[in-house]
Design a protein around this motif. Structure first.
Motif, PDB file in Angstrom:
ATOM      1  N   ASP A 165      11.844  -4.278  -2.633  1.00 17.27           N
ATOM      2  CA  ASP A 165      11.324  -5.645  -2.711  1.00 17.27           C
ATOM      3  C   ASP A 165      12.208  -6.532  -3.594  1.00 17.27           C
ATOM      4  N   ARG A 166      12.680  -5.981  -4.700  1.00 17.74           N
ATOM      5  CA  ARG A 166      13.584  -6.770  -5.560  1.00 17.74           C
ATOM      6  C   ARG A 166      14.859  -7.129  -4.797  1.00 17.74           C
ATOM      7  N   GLU A 167      15.333  -6.128  -4.062  1.00 14.80           N
ATOM      8  CA  GLU A 167      16.540  -6.309  -3.247  1.00 14.80           C
ATOM      9  C   GLU A 167      16.344  -7.467  -2.257  1.00 14.80           C
ATOM     10  N   ALA A 168      15.128  -7.549  -1.731  1.00 10.49           N
ATOM     11  CA  ALA A 168      14.819  -8.583  -0.727  1.00 10.49           C
ATOM     12  C   ALA A 168      14.498  -9.933  -1.368  1.00 10.49           C
ATOM     13  N   GLY A 169      14.637 -10.023  -2.701  1.00 12.14           N
ATOM     14  CA  GLY A 169      14.412 -11.308  -3.365  1.00 12.14           C
ATOM     15  C   GLY A 169      12.968 -11.551  -3.777  1.00 12.14           C
ATOM     16  N   LEU A 170      12.130 -10.548  -3.611  1.00 13.75           N
ATOM     17  CA  LEU A 170      10.726 -10.699  -4.018  1.00 13.75           C
ATOM     18  C   LEU A 170      10.579 -10.377  -5.502  1.00 13.75           C
ATOM     19  N   LYS A 171       9.397 -10.708  -6.042  1.00 12.00           N
ATOM     20  CA  LYS A 171       9.182 -10.522  -7.480  1.00 12.00           C
ATOM     21  C   LYS A 171       7.967  -9.651  -7.760  1.00 12.00           C
ATOM     22  N   PRO A 172       8.187  -8.348  -7.864  1.00 16.20           N
ATOM     23  CA  PRO A 172       7.071  -7.452  -8.215  1.00 16.20           C
ATOM     24  C   PRO A 172       6.459  -7.882  -9.555  1.00 16.20           C
ATOM     25  N   PHE A 173       5.098  -7.904  -9.632  1.00 14.51           N
ATOM     26  CA  PHE A 173       4.483  -8.331 -10.900  1.00 14.51           C
ATOM     27  C   PHE A 173       3.325  -7.447 -11.347  1.00 14.51           C
ATOM     28  N   SER A 233       0.855  -1.180   0.000  1.00 16.36           N
ATOM     29  CA  SER A 233       0.000   0.000   0.000  1.00 16.36           C
ATOM     30  C   SER A 233       0.897   1.239   0.000  1.00 16.36           C
ATOM     31  N   ILE A 234       0.952   1.930  -1.138  1.00 13.72           N
ATOM     32  CA  ILE A 234       1.927   3.014  -1.334  1.00 13.72           C
ATOM     33  C   ILE A 234       1.315   4.366  -0.931  1.00 13.72           C
ATOM     34  N   ALA A 235       2.166   5.205  -0.368  1.00  9.03           N
ATOM     35  CA  ALA A 235       1.711   6.533   0.094  1.00  9.03           C
ATOM     36  C   ALA A 235       1.177   7.362  -1.074  1.00  9.03           C
ATOM     37  N   THR A 236       0.372   8.356  -0.726  1.00  6.05           N
ATOM     38  CA  THR A 236      -0.197   9.230  -1.752  1.00  6.05           C
ATOM     39  C   THR A 236       0.283  10.665  -1.528  1.00  6.05           C
ATOM     40  N   ASP A 237       0.156  11.473  -2.576  1.00 10.65           N
ATOM     41  CA  ASP A 237       0.486  12.899  -2.446  1.00 10.65           C
ATOM     42  C   ASP A 237      -0.736  13.631  -1.868  1.00 10.65           C
ATOM     43  N   PRO A 238      -0.624  14.957  -1.652  1.00  4.27           N
ATOM     44  CA  PRO A 238      -1.757  15.655  -1.028  1.00  4.27           C
ATOM     45  C   PRO A 238      -3.057  15.573  -1.844  1.00  4.27           C
ATOM     46  N   CYS A 239      -2.946  15.261  -3.122  1.00  2.23           N
ATOM     47  CA  CYS A 239      -4.153  15.109  -3.942  1.00  2.23           C
ATOM     48  C   CYS A 239      -4.612  13.661  -4.018  1.00  2.23           C
ATOM     49  N   HIS A 240      -4.075  12.818  -3.144  1.00  7.13           N
ATOM     50  CA  HIS A 240      -4.464  11.402  -3.051  1.00  7.13           C
ATOM     51  C   HIS A 240      -4.045  10.557  -4.259  1.00  7.13           C
ATOM     52  N   ARG A 241      -3.068  11.051  -5.033  1.00  4.84           N
ATOM     53  CA  ARG A 241      -2.535  10.246  -6.132  1.00  4.84           C
ATOM     54  C   ARG A 241      -1.346   9.452  -5.620  1.00  4.84           C
ATOM     55  N   ILE A 242      -1.132   8.296  -6.199  1.00  4.00           N
ATOM     56  CA  ILE A 242      -0.022   7.467  -5.734  1.00  4.00           C
ATOM     57  C   ILE A 242       1.292   8.239  -5.883  1.00  4.00           C
ATOM     58  N   ASP A 243       2.148   8.106  -4.881  1.00  5.46           N
ATOM     59  CA  ASP A 243       3.463   8.747  -4.898  1.00  5.46           C
ATOM     60  C   ASP A 243       4.387   7.844  -5.732  1.00  5.46           C
ATOM     61  N   VAL A 244       4.653   8.285  -6.960  1.00  2.93           N
ATOM     62  CA  VAL A 244       5.365   7.417  -7.909  1.00  2.93           C
ATOM     63  C   VAL A 244       6.799   7.141  -7.430  1.00  2.93           C
ATOM     64  N   ALA A 245       7.432   8.127  -6.800  1.00  3.74           N
ATOM     65  CA  ALA A 245       8.798   7.918  -6.300  1.00  3.74           C
ATOM     66  C   ALA A 245       8.796   6.880  -5.183  1.00  3.74           C
ATOM     67  N   ALA A 246       7.793   6.953  -4.312  1.00  9.92           N
ATOM     68  CA  ALA A 246       7.691   5.968  -3.222  1.00  9.92           C
ATOM     69  C   ALA A 246       7.424   4.570  -3.791  1.00  9.92           C
ATOM     70  N   LEU A 247       6.633   4.522  -4.848  1.00  9.92           N
ATOM     71  CA  LEU A 247       6.360   3.237  -5.503  1.00  9.92           C
ATOM     72  C   LEU A 247       7.647   2.647  -6.061  1.00  9.92           C
ATOM     73  N   ARG A 248       8.398   3.496  -6.757  1.00  9.78           N
ATOM     74  CA  ARG A 248       9.656   3.044  -7.354  1.00  9.78           C
ATOM     75  C   ARG A 248      10.607   2.511  -6.263  1.00  9.78           C
ATOM     76  N   ALA A 249      10.656   3.230  -5.159  1.00  9.20           N
ATOM     77  CA  ALA A 249      11.550   2.832  -4.062  1.00  9.20           C
ATOM     78  C   ALA A 249      11.105   1.493  -3.457  1.00  9.20           C
ATOM     79  N   GLN A 250       9.802   1.316  -3.318  1.00  6.52           N
ATOM     80  CA  GLN A 250       9.289   0.066  -2.742  1.00  6.52           C
ATOM     81  C   GLN A 250       9.575  -1.127  -3.662  1.00  6.52           C
ATOM     82  N   ILE A 251       9.419  -0.895  -4.957  1.00  8.96           N
ATOM     83  CA  ILE A 251       9.709  -1.965  -5.920  1.00  8.96           C
ATOM     84  C   ILE A 251      11.187  -2.366  -5.819  1.00  8.96           C
ATOM     85  N   ALA A 252      12.055  -1.353  -5.751  1.00  7.67           N
ATOM     86  CA  ALA A 252      13.493  -1.625  -5.662  1.00  7.67           C
ATOM     87  C   ALA A 252      13.815  -2.382  -4.374  1.00  7.67           C
TER      88      ALA A 252
END
Ligand code: PLP
Length: 503
Positions: free
Chosen positions: A238-246, A217-236
């Motif tokens: 998770d990959r680092e931890a051996g998980l497989k984003p899909f 569940s990724i954070a949102t900006d003040p307009c309630h849109r997904i925070d794309v930078a936070a999404l990118r960081a979470q994906i990275a």
């Protein structure tokens, strides 16, 4: 070849079939019903938006199983007297709760025709299937999807989102997942959506066998849109931890405030990261029909799949959810039973596959496509787009009225057709929870609530094509009046707010 027929055909006695014994009588009864329903819709403003169900009325529907027949007229009177006055209210222009469509007389007629035809749209070679294929082609063209894209009607977007997760699952793990389950590899898959996403995404992950923990569940900006930078960081991470984003599930119109994620940025990110890009466009995706709103959806044309409801902004009567998948083969891979699918006939009633039953879990299915076809053809997409844009203009009008009224405050930026606000008061959450119930019970309007940063908001979602400025004015007056009453000390009672993401 000879066909053996019974020599003395069995002739049915009156009453042995379910057909009327007197067609003139049922015709007259049917015309009365039709007229009553036209009157209901035409004069809807004369009714309260919603009325609480009296106990005795509720009690009538705790009856014994009817073993003996009843007169159709009498059964209809029960419906007219005890069901009609206590409906949800979403036909009424004062209904602004949750995100409900208003329906139309055209859609109602189409439903009647569909029921008369009693078509089963699981499959086979008949024209109703072609009507559904026509809607698939039209939806494809709305979103600029390629020829090989596939689509299917389902109950609603909750189901369409679930199907999308299952298609993405098969795309990630290969068709063998359908025999072996998600297994060890599947347990590493992770999906992403924003905190403002609809609760059905979590449920889809649960039902698809990943478990809701596999959804980030990724954070949102003040307009309630997904925070794309936070999404990118979470994906990275998770990959680092051996998980497989899909999978990334974007929102085109969040249910709390109507935010549209940056679909262009998400589509680029998904392409780069090789993730399935699904858009939950339950109500917002049809904004594509409005030239004013379409630019806000830029990037949706790159989605791998889109879930949407024709029964919300599309004004088609319930239910008419829809899933569009860019690659029809990937869609079929997730649901078609290859043995049955490959054995289909090339002639006769069993020809013409693939069929809707190859694109989802349902075998028997109703003719949802017909009311959608009638709605799209009768009104045309320009007029539907104008209706959609007008609900947003009305939200702007409500926003302006709130800004001009010192007793009210806006709680979220108005981005589409949803306005979240409250009456200023000490103990504001309680007071506003009471106000919403008071307004609903008054029959004047039906807003709902949501919770934004711990603050209970009065939420007006303007979806109904019948809603006008007078309805907005009536909402404001009612909120101010009940607000004044409830903020007098001692007049608030505890009201449980409804779950913020329910519908
Ligand atoms: C309404 C809605 C849903 C659920 O759709 P149903 O048709 O009610 O199943 C999902 N997501 C969003 C954003 C919605 O507005």
């Amino acid at each position: 070849m000879t066909i053996a027929l019974r020599k003395e055909p069995l002739k049915s006695e009156p009453g042995e079939t379910l057909d009327p014994q007197n067609w003139d009588e049922i015709r007259a009864q049917g015309h009365r019903m039709l007229d009553d329903m036209f009157d209901y819709i035409a004069n809807i403003r004369e009714r309260p938006v919603w009325s609480p169900i009296p106990d005795d009325v509720r009690g009538r529907f705790r009856d014994e199983l009817p073993r003996q027949p009843s007169d159709l007229g009498a059964v209809y009177r029960e419906f007219a007297d005890h069901v009609v006055p206590y409906a949800t209210g979403n036909v009424h222009p004062g209904f602004m709760g949750w995100v409900h469509g208003g329906g139309s007389a055209v859609g109602m007629l189409a439903e009647m025709l569909a029921a008369g035809l009693n078509a089963n749209l699981g499959g086979r070679d008949h024209m109703p299937i072609e009507v559904e294929r026509q809607i698939v082609a039209w939806t494809r063209s709305m979103f600029g999807f390629p020829e090989e894209a596939s689509g299917i009607f389902v109950t609603g977007t909750s189901m369409a989102n679930l199907l999308a997760v299952l298609v993405a699952r098969t795309a990630a793990l290969g068709p063998s997942v359908r025999q072996h389950g998600i297994g060890i590899e599947g347990a590493l898959l992770t999906a992403y959506t924003s905190k403002a996403a609809h609760g059905c995404i979590t449920r889809a992950m649960d039902i698809a066998g990943f478990g809701s923990d596999a959804l980030r569940s990724i954070a949102t900006d003040p307009c309630h849109r997904i925070d794309v930078a936070a999404l990118r960081a979470q994906i990275a991470a998770d990959r680092e931890a051996g998980l497989k984003p899909f999978l990334v599930v974007a929102s085109a119109g969040t249910v709390d405030i109507g935010a549209i994620d940056d679909l262009a940025a998400l589509s680029a990110l998904c392409r780069e990261e090789k993730l399935w890009f699904h858009v939950d466009g339950a109500y917002g995706a049809l904004g594509i029909l409005s030239p004013v709103l379409a630019p806000r959806l830029a990037g949706i044309e790159n989605a791998d799949s889109i879930a949407l409801d024709f029964h919300k902004w599309g004004q088609v009567p319930y239910d008419a959810g829809f899933l569009l998948v860019r690659d029809g083969k990937q869609h079929r891979d997730a649901f078609a039973a290859p043995a049955a699918y490959l054995r289909r006939e090339t002639r006769g009633l069993a020809a013409g596959s693939s069929w809707p039953c190859d694109l989802g879990p349902d075998l028997s299915r109703g003719f949802r496509a017909l009311k959608t076809w009638f709605t799209l053809k009768t009104f045309g997409t320009e007029r539907l787009g104008a209706v959609i844009a007008r609900t947003c203009a009305l939200a702007g009008y409500l926003e302006a009225r709130i800004s001009a009224e010192p007793r009210l405050e806006l709680l979220a930026p108005v981005q589409l057709n949803i306005v979240c606000f409250r009456y200023r008061a000490a103990d504001a959450n309680k007071v506003n929870g009471n106000i919403v119930v008071d307004v609903q019970e008054s029959g004047i309007a039906a807003p709902s609530t949501t919770v934004l940063d711990g603050q209970l908001a009065i939420r007006a979602a303007i979806v109904n094509h019948r809603t006008d400025t007078v309805d907005i004015d009536a909402l404001i007056s009612a909120v101010l009046e009940f607000g004044a009453q409830r903020s007098k000390s001692g007049s608030v009672v505890n009201v449980e707010p409804s779950p913020p993401l329910a519908m």
